[in-house]
Scaffold this motif. Structure first.
Motif, PDB file in Angstrom:
ATOM      1  N   GLU A 111       1.249  -0.944  -0.082  1.00 53.34           N
ATOM      2  CA  GLU A 111      -0.076  -0.378   0.280  1.00 53.34           C
ATOM      3  C   GLU A 111       0.867   1.048  -0.421  1.00 53.34           C
ATOM      4  OE1 GLU A 111      -3.134  -0.190  -1.067  1.00 53.34           O
ATOM      5  OE2 GLU A 111      -2.722  -2.761  -0.196  1.00 53.34           O
ATOM      6  N   THR A 112       0.476   2.061  -0.272  1.00 50.61           N
ATOM      7  CA  THR A 112       0.883   3.409  -0.680  1.00 50.61           C
ATOM      8  C   THR A 112       1.929   4.301   0.914  1.00 50.61           C
ATOM      9  OG1 THR A 112      -0.619   3.912  -2.367  1.00 50.61           O
ATOM     10  CG2 THR A 112       0.923   5.679  -1.272  1.00 50.61           C
ATOM     11  N   GLY A 113       2.481   3.892   0.824  1.00 53.11           N
ATOM     12  CA  GLY A 113       3.096   4.889   1.917  1.00 53.11           C
ATOM     13  C   GLY A 113       3.931   3.678   2.920  1.00 53.11           C
ATOM     14  N   ASP A 114       3.432   2.683   2.879  1.00 53.05           N
ATOM     15  CA  ASP A 114       4.482   1.385   3.554  1.00 53.05           C
ATOM     16  C   ASP A 114       5.464   0.914   2.704  1.00 53.05           C
ATOM     17  OD1 ASP A 114       4.750  -0.736   5.373  1.00 53.05           O
ATOM     18  OD2 ASP A 114       2.480  -1.236   5.372  1.00 53.05           O
ATOM     19  N   PHE A 115       6.688   0.094   3.297  1.00 54.20           N
ATOM     20  CA  PHE A 115       7.605  -0.020   2.187  1.00 54.20           C
ATOM     21  C   PHE A 115       7.695  -1.470   2.729  1.00 54.20           C
ATOM     22  CE2 PHE A 115       8.100   4.981   2.018  1.00 54.20           C
ATOM     23  CZ  PHE A 115       8.113   5.010   0.518  1.00 54.20           C
ATOM     24  N   PHE A 116       6.861  -1.372   4.001  1.00 53.23           N
ATOM     25  CA  PHE A 116       7.387  -2.530   4.576  1.00 53.23           C
ATOM     26  C   PHE A 116       6.659  -4.096   4.498  1.00 53.23           C
ATOM     27  CE2 PHE A 116       9.772   0.352   6.269  1.00 53.23           C
ATOM     28  CZ  PHE A 116      11.321   0.222   5.073  1.00 53.23           C
ATOM     29  N   ASN A 117       5.643  -4.070   4.246  1.00 51.89           N
ATOM     30  CA  ASN A 117       4.533  -4.532   4.629  1.00 51.89           C
ATOM     31  C   ASN A 117       3.946  -5.487   3.519  1.00 51.89           C
ATOM     32  OD1 ASN A 117       4.535  -4.759   7.749  1.00 51.89           O
ATOM     33  ND2 ASN A 117       4.068  -3.330   7.259  1.00 51.89           N
ATOM     34  N   GLY A 118       4.468  -6.485   2.427  1.00 52.78           N
ATOM     35  CA  GLY A 118       3.388  -6.092   1.779  1.00 52.78           C
ATOM     36  C   GLY A 118       2.103  -8.027   1.751  1.00 52.78           C
ATOM     37  N   HIS A 119       1.156  -8.054   0.810  1.00 50.00           N
ATOM     38  CA  HIS A 119       0.345  -8.420   1.040  1.00 50.00           C
ATOM     39  C   HIS A 119       0.048  -9.453  -0.416  1.00 50.00           C
ATOM     40  CE1 HIS A 119      -2.463  -5.608   3.005  1.00 50.00           C
ATOM     41  NE2 HIS A 119      -2.093  -4.932   2.088  1.00 50.00           N
ATOM     42  N   GLY A 120       0.059 -10.674  -0.334  1.00 47.54           N
ATOM     43  CA  GLY A 120       0.268 -12.212  -1.066  1.00 47.54           C
ATOM     44  C   GLY A 120      -0.577 -11.206  -2.385  1.00 47.54           C
ATOM     45  N   TYR A 121      -0.741 -11.919  -2.945  1.00 48.15           N
ATOM     46  CA  TYR A 121      -0.521 -11.699  -4.680  1.00 48.15           C
ATOM     47  C   TYR A 121      -2.838 -12.754  -4.592  1.00 48.15           C
ATOM     48  CZ  TYR A 121      -1.837 -11.001  -9.476  1.00 48.15           C
ATOM     49  OH  TYR A 121      -2.036 -11.412 -11.093  1.00 48.15           O
ATOM     50  N   GLU A 122      -3.372 -11.700  -4.703  1.00 49.08           N
ATOM     51  CA  GLU A 122      -4.936 -12.289  -5.276  1.00 49.08           C
ATOM     52  C   GLU A 122      -5.535 -12.141  -6.298  1.00 49.08           C
ATOM     53  OE1 GLU A 122      -7.114 -10.073  -1.746  1.00 49.08           O
ATOM     54  OE2 GLU A 122      -5.425 -10.992  -0.778  1.00 49.08           O
ATOM     55  N   GLY A 123      -4.809 -12.589  -6.949  1.00 46.61           N
ATOM     56  CA  GLY A 123      -5.517 -12.674  -8.968  1.00 46.61           C
ATOM     57  C   GLY A 123      -5.168 -11.107  -9.146  1.00 46.61           C
ATOM     58  N   ALA A 124      -5.645 -11.650 -11.176  1.00 54.98           N
ATOM     59  CA  ALA A 124      -5.017 -10.307 -11.253  1.00 54.98           C
ATOM     60  C   ALA A 124      -6.391 -10.217 -11.970  1.00 54.98           C
ATOM     61  CB  ALA A 124      -5.063 -11.326 -13.313  1.00 54.98           C
ATOM     62  N   MET A 125      -7.436  -9.967 -11.603  1.00 53.74           N
ATOM     63  CA  MET A 125      -8.659  -8.825 -11.801  1.00 53.74           C
ATOM     64  C   MET A 125      -9.070  -8.065 -11.294  1.00 53.74           C
ATOM     65  SD  MET A 125     -10.306  -9.442 -15.334  1.00 53.74           S
ATOM     66  CE  MET A 125      -9.902 -10.987 -16.189  1.00 53.74           C
ATOM     67  N   ARG A 126      -9.348  -7.050 -11.009  1.00 52.77           N
ATOM     68  CA  ARG A 126     -10.149  -6.042 -10.063  1.00 52.77           C
ATOM     69  C   ARG A 126     -11.360  -5.968  -8.497  1.00 52.77           C
ATOM     70  NH1 ARG A 126     -10.312  -0.035 -12.008  1.00 52.77           N
ATOM     71  NH2 ARG A 126      -8.365   0.942 -12.083  1.00 52.77           N
ATOM     72  N   ASP A 127     -11.943  -7.022  -9.364  1.00 54.72           N
ATOM     73  CA  ASP A 127     -13.296  -7.193  -8.646  1.00 54.72           C
ATOM     74  C   ASP A 127     -12.672  -8.440  -7.701  1.00 54.72           C
ATOM     75  OD1 ASP A 127     -13.948  -4.769  -8.871  1.00 54.72           O
ATOM     76  OD2 ASP A 127     -15.525  -5.889 -10.510  1.00 54.72           O
ATOM     77  N   ARG A 128     -11.509  -8.452  -7.192  1.00 55.75           N
ATOM     78  CA  ARG A 128     -11.320 -10.298  -7.015  1.00 55.75           C
ATOM     79  C   ARG A 128     -12.070 -10.445  -5.751  1.00 55.75           C
ATOM     80  NH1 ARG A 128      -7.035  -6.304  -6.915  1.00 55.75           N
ATOM     81  NH2 ARG A 128      -5.833  -6.827  -8.629  1.00 55.75           N
ATOM     82  N   ARG A 158       7.242  -5.783  -6.530  1.00 52.30           N
ATOM     83  CA  ARG A 158       6.144  -5.538  -5.900  1.00 52.30           C
ATOM     84  C   ARG A 158       4.887  -4.273  -6.679  1.00 52.30           C
ATOM     85  NH1 ARG A 158       8.277  -1.812  -0.793  1.00 52.30           N
ATOM     86  NH2 ARG A 158       9.460  -4.421  -0.303  1.00 52.30           N
ATOM     87  N   TRP A 159       3.808  -4.809  -6.529  1.00 54.33           N
ATOM     88  CA  TRP A 159       2.593  -3.568  -6.975  1.00 54.33           C
ATOM     89  C   TRP A 159       2.140  -3.497  -6.350  1.00 54.33           C
ATOM     90  CZ3 TRP A 159      -2.182  -4.793  -7.358  1.00 54.33           C
ATOM     91  CH2 TRP A 159      -2.733  -6.339  -6.938  1.00 54.33           C
ATOM     92  N   ARG A 160       1.100  -2.370  -7.139  1.00 43.34           N
ATOM     93  CA  ARG A 160       0.598  -1.464  -6.117  1.00 43.34           C
ATOM     94  C   ARG A 160      -0.540  -0.867  -7.443  1.00 43.34           C
ATOM     95  NH1 ARG A 160       2.747   1.980  -3.422  1.00 43.34           N
ATOM     96  NH2 ARG A 160       2.813   3.138  -4.644  1.00 43.34           N
ATOM     97  N   SER A 161      -2.389  -0.630  -7.458  1.00 44.30           N
ATOM     98  CA  SER A 161      -2.892  -0.812  -8.911  1.00 44.30           C
ATOM     99  C   SER A 161      -4.103   0.709  -7.900  1.00 44.30           C
ATOM    100  CB  SER A 161      -3.538  -1.250  -9.204  1.00 44.30           C
ATOM    101  OG  SER A 161      -4.065  -0.805 -10.042  1.00 44.30           O
ATOM    102  N   GLU A 162      -3.173   2.054  -7.887  1.00 42.56           N
ATOM    103  CA  GLU A 162      -3.747   3.072  -7.294  1.00 42.56           C
ATOM    104  C   GLU A 162      -3.795   4.197  -7.617  1.00 42.56           C
ATOM    105  OE1 GLU A 162      -5.716   0.546  -3.461  1.00 42.56           O
ATOM    106  OE2 GLU A 162      -5.171   3.139  -4.314  1.00 42.56           O
ATOM    107  N   ASN A 163      -3.163   4.120  -8.815  1.00 39.69           N
ATOM    108  CA  ASN A 163      -3.385   5.832  -9.640  1.00 39.69           C
ATOM    109  C   ASN A 163      -2.251   6.329  -9.368  1.00 39.69           C
ATOM    110  OD1 ASN A 163      -5.695   5.325 -10.630  1.00 39.69           O
ATOM    111  ND2 ASN A 163      -7.134   6.772  -9.579  1.00 39.69           N
TER     112      ASN A 163
END
Lengths: 264, 264, 264, 264
Positions: C244-261, D127-132
């Motif tokens: 997430e923006t501003g959080d450089f150290f805590n990554g989330h697992g990938y949950e799929g390629a489509m937007r509305d996951r 690493r990735w993020r889709s947030e504009n």
């Protein structure tokens, strides 16, 4: 794995030491000079594995006599306002020692020093701005020894911006790439080999901000110092020699370009 | 794909032209001088796509005036016995033009020229022997444009031996590696970028052997000339500029290292 | 400088061990198998700094179980006649461990192994001839730790010829280039990083000649083993994570390629 | 300078074409599919110098038959949600064609395609993020043909963030490095050679943002297509061949690993 096994690595921290004298806000951040902050950072990380001393622009021969360099495994270089005052003779001497195997760690504005330009062969120019940007230092080579022990990214709250294009030869290795809050990017941790010497350039570090008190920056500089130490046992310049057919190990000195050398 | 589209590439072949004057056996191999053999080889391969002229050490300013260089897309360099006679001022001028985008093809003993050393930052030394070795030039980068149209390997029946270690920065690309009958190896075709300029070094070629009459050697030199031509439309040096936050396109000139620039 | 400080480096020497069984002339040169000659060479040079074991193709799971690899700092690989017999599952497992940080030293005909091809992404083909060529191994990177302690060149009286073009990605570093009496050249000592792993390929070594008894070859392999050991403290694969923006150290697992996951 | 001189470069734009079908917001940005936007961008820049067609995942054999690939000079690849649906057989086929000399331009989320992973030998994670985020694409190699004709930096107002560490082999060339408003950096324009093929990876481009309508992004892709076209006249895989002493040009097919080949 380097050739100093059994004795401490001899590190010489060279500082221009002008901003600290001329600008009170710099003296406040670095009351003992930037060179001593850099020295402390190396000692903090490497302890008994190093023996660190300092030399300054205003020392006789800038503190970089033949004897001193011959006793130096790795030299670190910080200069900015007074690059032009470094004598060409001393630059030649340092250049010879690097090519002969002395390690060199060039810091921040040292990118525009005579010695770095001479080793690179380019202008070493870049874009810059001193406006309190935040710098993030990202590791792009996670296997590199210089990148060990620091977060990804390193966060430096206040920094001068250095941005691309950085006019340098293609580095041997890009260890770190930085971004700045203004949006610029910079190859901020890069390595080069020249002759028998290893060179690490690391851009974070500035007279106007307390960057040399930053724990991670100090760790990187210490890692760079260890990395730059030569693995070769001797200090010697590459030479041009003639080798007779079948004799791979006994070169002759060069005796001139024309064929009939004695006659000419 | 380069910026000269629509007009011939302007190539300047620079020659020292001393061996040809002083040594009859060289004059016999190269009755018009090596520079003219090199010129012919480029024309033979590139025809109307190039306009090739020559300049010599003994010309005023070595034939390398500001005007002449400004009209040159790619400069080729052959020197050997008289490197020291090339004036430092001209070397500086050529250096500036390379960094600003002029292509440079350095041939054979040009490895020890002032201009090549200045661009490399190293000694550019090597091991050598002039004893009629056979040289085989092997392509190790089969995708490289410089390697097109020549056999693998190129066979050169008689050649001076140049062997490793060649004290140069790590090349951007290694196109060719040579072996010699005596057993030595050499990175014989290598590229570098410096500033906005592209540099190709190619070692085959010698005053004592008819190497510049060799069809494949001529093809490689012609390929190298085409490759070294800049893709950038303008000839300009990299500069150091300050950019304000959010303005990525309008840099200011540098005004000195100390913060209170006007006051100081 | 690597992460094993304080305990011996755990080296696993993998051998195909088929030529030694099927061909008397090989068994004569290597009565204990090539794997044991390689093991001895590493121990001879690194002594108490390493703990070396061996594993063979005919061992269950080729001796390369998950547990075994997890306890291995550096794996050396020699295969030739039976590359196809190495199970794809084991190749995947070794690949994962290399990307997670296990060092890999690939020897000689291992250039055509499944694991090397998978790491390189190319055919890894070359030209060859087994006719008693003499090989000379020239150091082109004198600063490299792998090149320390050996003559320039290393002379190997009898060797199979491996010649360019060697279809590999551009190496990170070229440490050695060899010539053969027949005139061919080969990039014989080269390094690559893949994921968190370091890879050294070294071509000298053959079943038909006593190359693994050669003092300098053994030293290079030992140097390569030390070099390939990771400087990173942990064994872990690179992963794809969302930050997430501003959080450089805590990554989330990938949950799929489509937007509305969630919805998808 | 490439081998197609005299006829248009045959470019095949491959698209997954799933987001455009499944997600209305994507269909709105790319009413004709992303593949057609990419096709138009190439045609807009290269005009009559190219002949561009498209192929889609849902075509028979994904539109990538042997015949089609044999008629393709450069293939561009965009995939994201359905990497797993690309058949292994087609991946093998594309891989062979790249190694034999077909150019490949991999776009954006194609970094995680089977073909890119197979060519790289690594996980290709990031690493990735889709947030504009805003992306700035900085040129770090100003001499590179792919960097010609675009501003420094390219500004992309809305983009998915891709950040380091990007788990790839060290690129042959880094042309562009991007920053994102969130502070991340990414090696966004990079080249590789594999076998006889040239590969350009360019990260800008996303289904959720109109990046393939961006003038400068289209120029870079077109430049990349031109660059990736082979300079070699023939399409052929590297092969392993035996060469007898003194015969450098006539290789024999490989006949097995054991010495007594006929007998075995």
């Amino acid at each position: 794995m380097n050739s100093t096994a059994g004795r401490p690595l001899r590190v010489l921290v060279w500082g221009e030491n002008r901003h600290e004298q001329a600008e009170p806000h710099v003296a406040e951040i670095y009351p003992d000079g930037m060179h001593n902050a850099i020295k402390e950072g190396i000692e903090e990380n490497l302890g008994e594995r190093v023996s660190v001393t300092t030399a300054l622009l205003d020392d006789p021969e800038h503190g970089l006599t033949e004897e001193r360099l011959a006793q130096t495994d790795v030299l670190t270089w910080w200069g900015h306002a007074a690059h032009a005052e470094v004598s060409d003779e001393v630059v030649e001497r340092v250049h010879r020692h690097v090519l002969a195997g002395m390690g060199l760690v060039v810091l921040h504005s040292g990118h525009w020093s005579k010695i770095f330009q001479k080793l690179m062969g380019t202008t070493c120019t870049l874009r810059w701005r001193s406006e309190n940007d935040r710098e993030l230092v990202w590791t792009v080579d996670p296997t590199h020894p210089i990148a060990q022990g620091v977060p990804h990214p390193i966060e430096i709250p206040q920094q001068e911006m250095y941005g691309e294009q950085f006019d340098i030869p293609r580095p041997d290795e890009i260890v770190f790439i930085s971004s700045f809050s203004g949006g610029e990017v910079f190859r901020s941790g890069i390595t080069f080999r020249r002759g028998h010497g290893k060179i690490f350039y690391f851009s974070p570090g500035d007279q106007d901000f307390p960057v040399y008190h930053h724990k991670d920056v100090r760790r990187v500089i210490a890692n760079g110092v260890r990395w730059a130490a030569s693995d070769r046992p001797e200090r010697e310049m590459p030479v041009l020699l003639r080798y007779e057919t079948g004799d791979f190990f006994n070169g002759h000195g060069y005796e001139g370009a024309m064929r009939d050398r004695v006659g000419n």
